[in-house]
Write a protein that holds these residues in place. Structure first.
Motif, PDB file in Angstrom:
ATOM      1  N   PRO A 275       1.009  15.001   4.796  1.00  0.00           N
ATOM      2  CA  PRO A 275       0.277  15.787   3.790  1.00  0.00           C
ATOM      3  C   PRO A 275       0.734  17.245   3.703  1.00  0.00           C
ATOM      4  N   SER A 276       1.147  17.826   4.844  1.00  0.00           N
ATOM      5  CA  SER A 276       1.572  19.233   4.823  1.00  0.00           C
ATOM      6  C   SER A 276       2.853  19.436   4.014  1.00  0.00           C
ATOM      7  N   GLU A 277       3.561  18.342   3.733  1.00  0.00           N
ATOM      8  CA  GLU A 277       4.813  18.453   2.974  1.00  0.00           C
ATOM      9  C   GLU A 277       4.598  18.282   1.466  1.00  0.00           C
ATOM     10  N   LEU A 278       3.337  18.088   1.058  1.00  0.00           N
ATOM     11  CA  LEU A 278       3.055  17.855  -0.363  1.00  0.00           C
ATOM     12  C   LEU A 278       2.535  19.132  -1.029  1.00  0.00           C
ATOM     13  N   SER A 279       2.778  19.251  -2.327  1.00  0.00           N
ATOM     14  CA  SER A 279       2.177  20.360  -3.078  1.00  0.00           C
ATOM     15  C   SER A 279       0.710  20.011  -3.355  1.00  0.00           C
ATOM     16  N   GLY A 280      -0.040  20.994  -3.876  1.00  0.00           N
ATOM     17  CA  GLY A 280      -1.464  20.752  -4.161  1.00  0.00           C
ATOM     18  C   GLY A 280      -1.670  19.601  -5.131  1.00  0.00           C
ATOM     19  N   GLY A 281      -0.861  19.584  -6.192  1.00  0.00           N
ATOM     20  CA  GLY A 281      -0.989  18.521  -7.190  1.00  0.00           C
ATOM     21  C   GLY A 281      -0.638  17.163  -6.614  1.00  0.00           C
ATOM     22  N   MET A 282       0.411  17.137  -5.787  1.00  0.00           N
ATOM     23  CA  MET A 282       0.814  15.854  -5.176  1.00  0.00           C
ATOM     24  C   MET A 282      -0.265  15.363  -4.207  1.00  0.00           C
ATOM     25  N   SER A 283      -0.837  16.303  -3.441  1.00  0.00           N
ATOM     26  CA  SER A 283      -1.911  15.909  -2.507  1.00  0.00           C
ATOM     27  C   SER A 283      -3.054  15.254  -3.270  1.00  0.00           C
ATOM     28  N   ARG A 284      -3.422  15.856  -4.393  1.00  0.00           N
ATOM     29  CA  ARG A 284      -4.517  15.331  -5.189  1.00  0.00           C
ATOM     30  C   ARG A 284      -4.190  13.926  -5.695  1.00  0.00           C
ATOM     31  N   ARG A 285      -2.911  13.704  -6.068  1.00  0.00           N
ATOM     32  CA  ARG A 285      -2.548  12.385  -6.588  1.00  0.00           C
ATOM     33  C   ARG A 285      -2.506  11.343  -5.464  1.00  0.00           C
ATOM     34  N   VAL A 286      -2.027  11.753  -4.292  1.00  0.00           N
ATOM     35  CA  VAL A 286      -2.055  10.824  -3.146  1.00  0.00           C
ATOM     36  C   VAL A 286      -3.511  10.488  -2.805  1.00  0.00           C
ATOM     37  N   ALA A 287      -4.359  11.526  -2.834  1.00  0.00           N
ATOM     38  CA  ALA A 287      -5.782  11.288  -2.543  1.00  0.00           C
ATOM     39  C   ALA A 287      -6.383  10.341  -3.578  1.00  0.00           C
ATOM     40  N   LEU A 288      -5.903  10.456  -4.798  1.00  0.00           N
ATOM     41  CA  LEU A 288      -6.382   9.560  -5.864  1.00  0.00           C
ATOM     42  C   LEU A 288      -5.946   8.116  -5.560  1.00  0.00           C
ATOM     43  N   ALA A 289      -4.708   7.967  -5.114  1.00  0.00           N
ATOM     44  CA  ALA A 289      -4.225   6.624  -4.737  1.00  0.00           C
ATOM     45  C   ALA A 289      -5.062   6.064  -3.590  1.00  0.00           C
ATOM     46  N   ARG A 290      -5.408   6.925  -2.628  1.00  0.00           N
ATOM     47  CA  ARG A 290      -6.238   6.487  -1.508  1.00  0.00           C
ATOM     48  C   ARG A 290      -7.647   6.136  -1.990  1.00  0.00           C
ATOM     49  N   THR A 291      -8.170   6.920  -2.939  1.00  0.00           N
ATOM     50  CA  THR A 291      -9.522   6.672  -3.451  1.00  0.00           C
ATOM     51  C   THR A 291      -9.630   5.299  -4.097  1.00  0.00           C
ATOM     52  N   VAL A 292      -8.583   4.887  -4.808  1.00  0.00           N
ATOM     53  CA  VAL A 292      -8.657   3.609  -5.521  1.00  0.00           C
ATOM     54  C   VAL A 292      -8.014   2.472  -4.727  1.00  0.00           C
ATOM     55  N   ALA A 293      -7.773   2.727  -3.441  1.00  0.00           N
ATOM     56  CA  ALA A 293      -7.043   1.736  -2.619  1.00  0.00           C
ATOM     57  C   ALA A 293      -7.726   0.369  -2.630  1.00  0.00           C
ATOM     58  N   LEU A 294      -9.056   0.356  -2.605  1.00  0.00           N
ATOM     59  CA  LEU A 294      -9.759  -0.937  -2.555  1.00  0.00           C
ATOM     60  C   LEU A 294     -10.387  -1.279  -3.912  1.00  0.00           C
ATOM     61  N   ASP A 295      -9.840  -0.740  -4.979  1.00  0.00           N
ATOM     62  CA  ASP A 295     -10.317  -0.985  -6.345  1.00  0.00           C
ATOM     63  C   ASP A 295     -11.832  -0.834  -6.464  1.00  0.00           C
ATOM     64  N   PRO A 296     -12.335   0.385  -6.256  1.00  0.00           N
ATOM     65  CA  PRO A 296     -13.799   0.579  -6.264  1.00  0.00           C
ATOM     66  C   PRO A 296     -14.410   0.383  -7.654  1.00  0.00           C
ATOM     67  N   MET A 297     -15.715   0.077  -7.667  1.00  0.00           N
ATOM     68  CA  MET A 297     -16.396  -0.093  -8.961  1.00  0.00           C
ATOM     69  C   MET A 297     -16.915   1.251  -9.470  1.00  0.00           C
ATOM     70  N   LEU A 298     -17.086   2.203  -8.545  1.00  0.00           N
ATOM     71  CA  LEU A 298     -17.551   3.537  -8.937  1.00  0.00           C
ATOM     72  C   LEU A 298     -16.648   4.574  -8.279  1.00  0.00           C
ATOM     73  N   ILE A 299     -16.091   5.457  -9.096  1.00  0.00           N
ATOM     74  CA  ILE A 299     -15.215   6.500  -8.548  1.00  0.00           C
ATOM     75  C   ILE A 299     -15.821   7.858  -8.863  1.00  0.00           C
ATOM     76  N   MET A 300     -15.931   8.691  -7.817  1.00  0.00           N
ATOM     77  CA  MET A 300     -16.492  10.036  -8.014  1.00  0.00           C
ATOM     78  C   MET A 300     -15.406  11.064  -7.735  1.00  0.00           C
ATOM     79  N   TYR A 301     -15.377  12.074  -8.554  1.00  0.00           N
ATOM     80  CA  TYR A 301     -14.374  13.124  -8.415  1.00  0.00           C
ATOM     81  C   TYR A 301     -15.084  14.459  -8.269  1.00  0.00           C
ATOM     82  N   ASP A 302     -14.854  15.141  -7.164  1.00  0.00           N
ATOM     83  CA  ASP A 302     -15.469  16.452  -6.951  1.00  0.00           C
ATOM     84  C   ASP A 302     -14.418  17.528  -7.231  1.00  0.00           C
ATOM     85  N   GLU A 303     -14.548  18.181  -8.345  1.00  0.00           N
ATOM     86  CA  GLU A 303     -13.621  19.230  -8.780  1.00  0.00           C
ATOM     87  C   GLU A 303     -12.158  18.786  -8.673  1.00  0.00           C
TER      88      GLU A 303
END
Lengths: 262, 262
Positions: B135-163
């Motif tokens: 993670p320390s090698e990623l830019s802010g935007g890339m971190s957010r996109r990786v986090a997004l990939a992690r958020t949808v890893a198990l195909d959730p039915m409800l996704i929440m985004y905090d800022e």
């Protein structure tokens, strides 16, 4: 009403202290409760053993070596007055195995591994990694805290043993190699004086107790730290100060119980 | 999918949420907007089950969240995903391990399948090539996109985004916004975005709620919000300096502070 205010402040701090002790106890209980999954996935503990144990090894061995060398010098000077230089080996070994090994190793462990644990967990909290884990339905106490707790408990007696071994070698180096105390006397007196159950086992019990206390304090302080830079820094300081005092107080209590009347 | 009725919450005696009512249909993407401290994130934490209301309830998939025990809550959270403000990636794990984290924790999938799934999730956010980075090698935007990939890893039915747009450059902001919409539609999920970013969120969401001081002050479709003549909404959407949200923090009379005689 300065007097009333002072009483109020003291009362507030006392209540706060009791409250934190309660929280820490609950935290310790939960850590034990959720330890099962750590043992089922022992690789988590092994990973933490590396960062708490293996990475503390250098400082422990170097410190042990110097403490042993000082013991060798001071011990020789004192024993020489009574013509008992040959007892240097037993003096060095008993000092290290009974007291200095567990206590100094625990103090170093608190400064090196304890502060690192607090800072790491505090930073995980500040960067919402712990909240993220909870939102992923993963219990952070089971996943983050319990493996670190057991790594601390397991590594502390091993580090104390390493400290004592390095110290004995330091004492041997100064006493036998540098000053010229008889090598045979050094080792044989040591072998005769050190009792496995009374000295080594009690030392291991002490370091086990210190490992438990230091690790719980370090983990609790990190987990309870306010999620700010000041919060994490304050928690890290508290870990070192509280752990050090707890080690010294616990050492007195354990010594009083273990060596009473011997 | 999400039903909120008469939700009230207070820290000690300070009210944070007062009488919140919302109905979020399945498959929709909604935004909750408002100034810092207006209660948006607190509302999100109620939906995720991190906080319990003082009155009212939040229902997700027909279940009242605050009535669930820890096991029930964890079962529910496996169906949810949450993207935190700065990603909250686990800093001691690689990008690959971050995305694989939930799959390893909650499923018995073999590592070969996890490998394929992780790469597919990373491919969906355009970062398949970063799987071995930390993670320390990623830019802010890339971190957010990786986090997004992690958020949808198990195909959730409800996704929440905090800022999700906080601190992003214009390109990353647009990419993340676009991904939020596309992932919501591709997964058939329901998404809630808590944000300050009016322009980006109005481009992607179906419905907007405006909050101020713990209550919903306005709601509507993006077009209705753009055309709104409500003072608060107008000031917020157009970024006006003064209005219902005053520029000056309340204080003593200015002349008094400057010791000026009238």
């Amino acid at each position: 009403m300065p007097a009333t205010n002072t009483i109020r402040i003291i009362g507030h701090r006392a209540i706060n202290a009791v409250w934190r002790i309660g929280l820490a106890s609950r935290f310790f209980f939960l850590t034990l409760l959720y330890s099962g999954s750590s043992f089922r996935r022992f690789r988590l503990i092994i990973r933490e053993l590396f960062s708490t144990g293996v990475l503390s090894l250098i400082i422990i061995i170097v410190a042990g070596l110097f403490v042993g060398m000082v013991l060798g010098l001071q011990g020789y000077e004192t024993l020489k007055r009574y013509g008992s230089e040959s007892a240097l080996g037993s003096m060095v070994a008993l000092s290290l195995v009974r007291e200095l090994g567990p206590v100094v190793a625990a103090l170093l462990f608190a400064s090196r591994a304890g502060s690192a644990m607090t800072a790491e967990i505090g930073l995980m909290k500040a960067t919402e990694q712990i909240s993220a884990m909870e939102m992923m339905a993963v219990n952070p106490i089971a996943r983050i805290v319990a493996p670190r707790f057991w790594a601390g408990v397991i590594s502390m007696p091993l580090l104390a043993a390493m400290f004592s071994a390095a110290g004995i070698f330091g004492g041997y180096f100064v006493g036998v190699v540098q000053i010229g105390v008889d090598e045979g006397s050094f080792w044989s007196q040591m072998q005769a004086a050190v009792d496995f159950r009374e000295d080594i086992l009690n030392g291991v019990i002490k370091s086990f107790a210190f490992g438990t206390v230091v690790t719980v304090i370090a983990l609790f302080e990190g987990y309870d730290a306010p999620p700010t830079a000041e919060g994490v820094s304050g928690a890290t300081t508290r870990t070192v100060v509280t752990s050090s005092l707890a080690i010294l107080m616990l050492d007195f209590v354990l010594t009083a119980i273990m060596f009473r009347g011997n | 999918m999400v039903e909120i009725r008469d939700l009230n919450f207070a820290y000690d005696k300070r009210p944070v949420l007062e009488g919140i009512n919302m109905t979020i249909p399945k498959g929709s993407l909604i935004a909750i907007m408002g100034l810092s401290g207006c209660g948006k994130t607190t509302l999100l934490r109620h939906i995720g089950g991190s906080l319990k209301p003082t009155r009212g309830y939040v229902k997700v998939g027909g279940q009242v969240i605050h009535e669930l025990n820890q096991d029930g809550l964890y079962v529910m959270r496996r169906k949810m995903g949450m993207l935190f403000q700065f990603g909250a990636l686990f800093t001691d794990m690689s990008v690959y391990d971050n995305v694989a984290f939930q799959m390893r924790e909650h499923t018995d999938l073999p590592e070969e399948i996890i490998h394929d799934l992780v790469l597919m999730k990373l491919h969906a956010v355009g970062l398949r090539g970063t799987y071995s980075l930390m993670p320390s090698e990623l830019s802010g935007g890339m971190s957010r996109r990786v986090a997004l990939a992690r958020t949808v890893a198990l195909d959730p039915m409800l996704i929440m985004y905090d800022e999700p747009f906080a601190g992003l450059d214009p390109i990353s902001l647009s990419v993340v916004g676009d991904l939020i919409r596309r992932l919501n539609d591709a997964l058939g999920a329901t998404s809630i975005v808590v944000t300050h970013d009016v322009q980006e969120s109005l481009k992607i969401v179906d419905h907007v709620y405006f909050m101020a001081d713990g209550v919903i002050v306005a709601e509507g479709t993006p077009d209705e919000i753009r055309a709104s003549d409500k003072d608060y909404v107008h000031q917020f959407v157009h970024g006006e300096m003064d209005g219902p949200v005053p520029f000056h923090y309340p204080g003593r009379d200015y002349r008094q502070d400057l010791n000026l005689q009238v």
